[in-house]
Design an enzyme around this catalytic site. Structure first.
Site, PDB file in Angstrom:
ATOM      1  N   HIS A   1     -11.588  -8.293   5.365  1.00 13.66           N
ATOM      2  CA  HIS A   1     -10.556  -9.189   5.882  1.00 13.66           C
ATOM      3  C   HIS A   1     -10.921  -9.649   7.281  1.00 13.66           C
ATOM      4  CE1 HIS A   1      -8.616  -7.430   2.574  1.00 13.66           C
ATOM      5  NE2 HIS A   1      -8.081  -6.404   3.171  1.00 13.66           N
TER       6      HIS A   1
ATOM      7  N   SER B   1      -6.268 -10.886   3.018  1.00  6.35           N
ATOM      8  CA  SER B   1      -5.637  -9.570   2.976  1.00  6.35           C
ATOM      9  C   SER B   1      -4.547  -9.593   1.906  1.00  6.35           C
ATOM     10  CB  SER B   1      -5.028  -9.232   4.332  1.00  6.35           C
ATOM     11  OG  SER B   1      -3.822  -9.946   4.510  1.00  6.35           O
ATOM     12  N   THR B   2      -4.177  -8.398   1.441  1.00 13.65           N
ATOM     13  CA  THR B   2      -3.097  -8.292   0.451  1.00 13.65           C
ATOM     14  C   THR B   2      -1.845  -8.995   0.968  1.00 13.65           C
ATOM     15  OG1 THR B   2      -3.964  -6.052   0.198  1.00 13.65           O
ATOM     16  CG2 THR B   2      -2.071  -6.645  -1.155  1.00 13.65           C
ATOM     17  N   GLY B   3      -1.622  -8.892   2.263  1.00 13.21           N
ATOM     18  CA  GLY B   3      -0.464  -9.531   2.870  1.00 13.21           C
ATOM     19  C   GLY B   3      -0.375 -11.016   2.540  1.00 13.21           C
TER      20      GLY B   3
ATOM     21  N   TRP C   1       0.779  -7.686  12.461  1.00 14.75           N
ATOM     22  CA  TRP C   1       0.270  -7.617  13.847  1.00 14.75           C
ATOM     23  C   TRP C   1      -1.037  -6.832  13.806  1.00 14.75           C
ATOM     24  CZ3 TRP C   1       1.232 -10.262  18.103  1.00 14.75           C
ATOM     25  CH2 TRP C   1       0.725  -9.797  19.329  1.00 14.75           C
TER      26      TRP C   1
ATOM     27  N   ASN D   1       0.816  -1.214   0.000  1.00 15.86           N
ATOM     28  CA  ASN D   1       0.000   0.000   0.000  1.00 15.86           C
ATOM     29  C   ASN D   1       0.854   1.272   0.000  1.00 15.86           C
ATOM     30  OD1 ASN D   1      -2.299   1.505   0.075  1.00 15.86           O
ATOM     31  ND2 ASN D   1      -2.983   0.816   2.090  1.00 15.86           N
TER      32      ASN D   1
HETATM   33  O1  CDP Z   1      -5.362  -2.593   2.803  1.00 13.34           O
HETATM   34  P1  CDP Z   1      -4.211  -3.531   2.600  1.00 13.34           P
HETATM   35  O2  CDP Z   1      -4.326  -4.782   3.395  1.00 13.34           O
HETATM   36  O3  CDP Z   1      -3.938  -3.769   1.166  1.00 13.34           O
HETATM   37  O4  CDP Z   1      -2.898  -2.733   3.078  1.00 13.34           O
HETATM   38  P2  CDP Z   1      -2.306  -2.333   4.491  1.00 13.34           P
HETATM   39  O5  CDP Z   1      -3.360  -1.871   5.432  1.00 13.34           O
HETATM   40  O6  CDP Z   1      -1.219  -1.384   4.197  1.00 13.34           O
HETATM   41  O7  CDP Z   1      -1.670  -3.637   5.080  1.00 13.34           O
HETATM   42  C1  CDP Z   1      -0.779  -4.445   4.351  1.00 13.34           C
HETATM   43  C2  CDP Z   1      -0.747  -5.839   4.960  1.00 13.34           C
HETATM   44  O8  CDP Z   1      -0.033  -5.843   6.185  1.00 13.34           O
HETATM   45  C3  CDP Z   1      -2.123  -6.344   5.301  1.00 13.34           C
HETATM   46  O9  CDP Z   1      -2.721  -6.954   4.171  1.00 13.34           O
HETATM   47  C4  CDP Z   1      -1.869  -7.313   6.445  1.00 13.34           C
HETATM   48  O10 CDP Z   1      -1.536  -8.587   5.936  1.00 13.34           O
HETATM   49  C5  CDP Z   1      -0.652  -6.697   7.129  1.00 13.34           C
HETATM   50  N1  CDP Z   1      -1.011  -5.883   8.326  1.00 13.34           N
HETATM   51  C6  CDP Z   1      -1.050  -6.495   9.590  1.00 13.34           C
HETATM   52  O11 CDP Z   1      -0.808  -7.699   9.706  1.00 13.34           O
HETATM   53  N2  CDP Z   1      -1.331  -5.742  10.712  1.00 13.34           N
HETATM   54  C7  CDP Z   1      -1.584  -4.419  10.609  1.00 13.34           C
HETATM   55  N3  CDP Z   1      -1.849  -3.721  11.717  1.00 13.34           N
HETATM   56  C8  CDP Z   1      -1.586  -3.812   9.336  1.00 13.34           C
HETATM   57  C9  CDP Z   1      -1.282  -4.556   8.233  1.00 13.34           C
END
Ligand code: CDP
Length: 319
Positions: free
Chosen positions: A293, A243-245, A265, A131
């Site tokens: 998600h 999730s994108t992750g 996390w 992102n």
């Molecule tokens: O909206 P998107 O999931 O694409 O992007 P993001 O909010 O930037 O987060 C990227 C990835 O990091 C997510 O898909 C989760 O797998 C991981 N993540 C997490 O594990 N814990 C968080 N607090 C934020 C993100």
């Protein structure tokens, strides 16, 4: 929100907001952890024959022929691949035949603040981020600066860059991307939701016009659909969509000998009960309540993959 519980101790907050199994896992002794290369090879083999990232990770002139129709993975629609669209596809996946020794997949959780993980992440052979997360500068010590792939999220193009409809937003976008390495691929997702298509495709044109060395590639909706089904069938999440992750971790397991996850996390507090922002680069909780998600589910399953020695889930600070 954890801030509302003024009379609770930090320990209470940790117990309230972190799943018991996760708390036990994170605070337990993990010093004897090693990769299980046999289990890992089995997982990689299974992924490669089911949802192959080497051939299908993003759209190329090889995997999506001119004149074909591309089926979206969420919106119920297809797009005809005409000359104009086909011209924007790269000839092939540049690292299709590579096997990187050590990869870092860097989630954007606030847990990375003050982690000191930057050096370790930057010493990896391949670094995946999400992102359009900011790197370097004041973030260097905690997240590093090397980027091989960074995902581009349609919602962010809309909210941060006005759908790239104005000259000023286009200039700002091109300027922002300059912080990434010249060889960085921006992995965007135009063929999932029809509402995002126009402005996600625009990211390609804007960077091209600006003469940027970084290239935009388009997620292959076939790979996305397959990967989503693969993990869901194995109980990874109850949510309709990963999730994108997870989409990127699934690819990393194929392109990398060893996968190290940082910044995953999803909980609003750390194990000591300190309140965390959702992203390491923002103050608030924006993004946490994504009904698509179910990242608690995913986390528990990532923890299981860690226990099996298939990937390494970083839960501590790096120093
Ligand atoms: O909206 P998107 O999931 O694409 O992007 P993001 O909010 O930037 O987060 C990227 C990835 O990091 C997510 O898909 C989760 O797998 C991981 N993540 C997490 O594990 N814990 C968080 N607090 C934020 C993100």
């Amino acid at each position: 929100s954890p801030r509302a519980h003024k009379r609770m101790t930090k320990k209470d907050l940790a117990t309230k907001y972190i799943l018991p199994d996760v708390l036990k896992f994170v605070t337990g002794n993990t010093s004897s952890w090693t990769f299980d290369y046999k289990a890992l090879a089995q997982k990689r083999f299974d992924l490669e024959r089911t949802c192959n990232a080497r051939n299908h990770f993003f759209v190329t002139k090889k995997n999506i022929p001119l004149g074909s129709s591309l089926r979206y993975d969420v919106s119920n629609t297809t797009v005809k691949v005409n000359n104009t669209l086909f011209d924007t596809f790269p000839t092939a996946i540049p690292f299709a035949d590579k096997m990187f020794p050590r990869c870092a997949v860097v989630g954007s959780s606030g847990i990375l603040m003050d982690s000191g993980c930057g050096r370790e992440i930057d010493s990896s052979d391949f670094v995946i981020r999400f992102n359009m997360a900011p790197v370097g500068g004041r973030f260097r010590a905690d997240v590093g600066s090397k980027v091989d792939i960074v995902t581009v999220n349609g919602d962010s193009i809309k909210s941060r860059y006005d759908k790239l409809e104005t000259n000023i937003s286009r200039t700002m976008f091109a300027a922002y991307v300059r912080q990434y390495n010249r060889n960085t691929l921006l992995w965007s997702v135009p063929f999932t939701s029809l509402t995002h298509t126009a402005y996600v495709l625009r990211t390609y044109q804007v960077l091209k016009k600006a003469g940027a060395p970084q290239a935009v590639v388009f997620a292959n909706p076939g790979y996305m659909a397959c990967t989503n089904t693969y993990w869901r069938q194995r109980g990874f999440t109850r949510a309709p969509r990963l999730s994108t992750g997870m989409f990127l971790t699934s690819a990393a397991l194929q392109f990398c000998e060893e996968v190290y996850l940082y910044g995953f996390w999803p909980f609003p507090v750390d194990t000591a009960g300190n309140v965390l922002p959702y992203h390491y680069y923002s103050k608030g909780q924006r993004g946490r309540l994504n009904k698509w998600h179910k990242m608690d589910d995913e986390y528990v399953n990532l923890m299981e993959l860690h226990k099996k020695g298939i990937l390494h889930l970083q839960t501590d600070k790096c120093r």
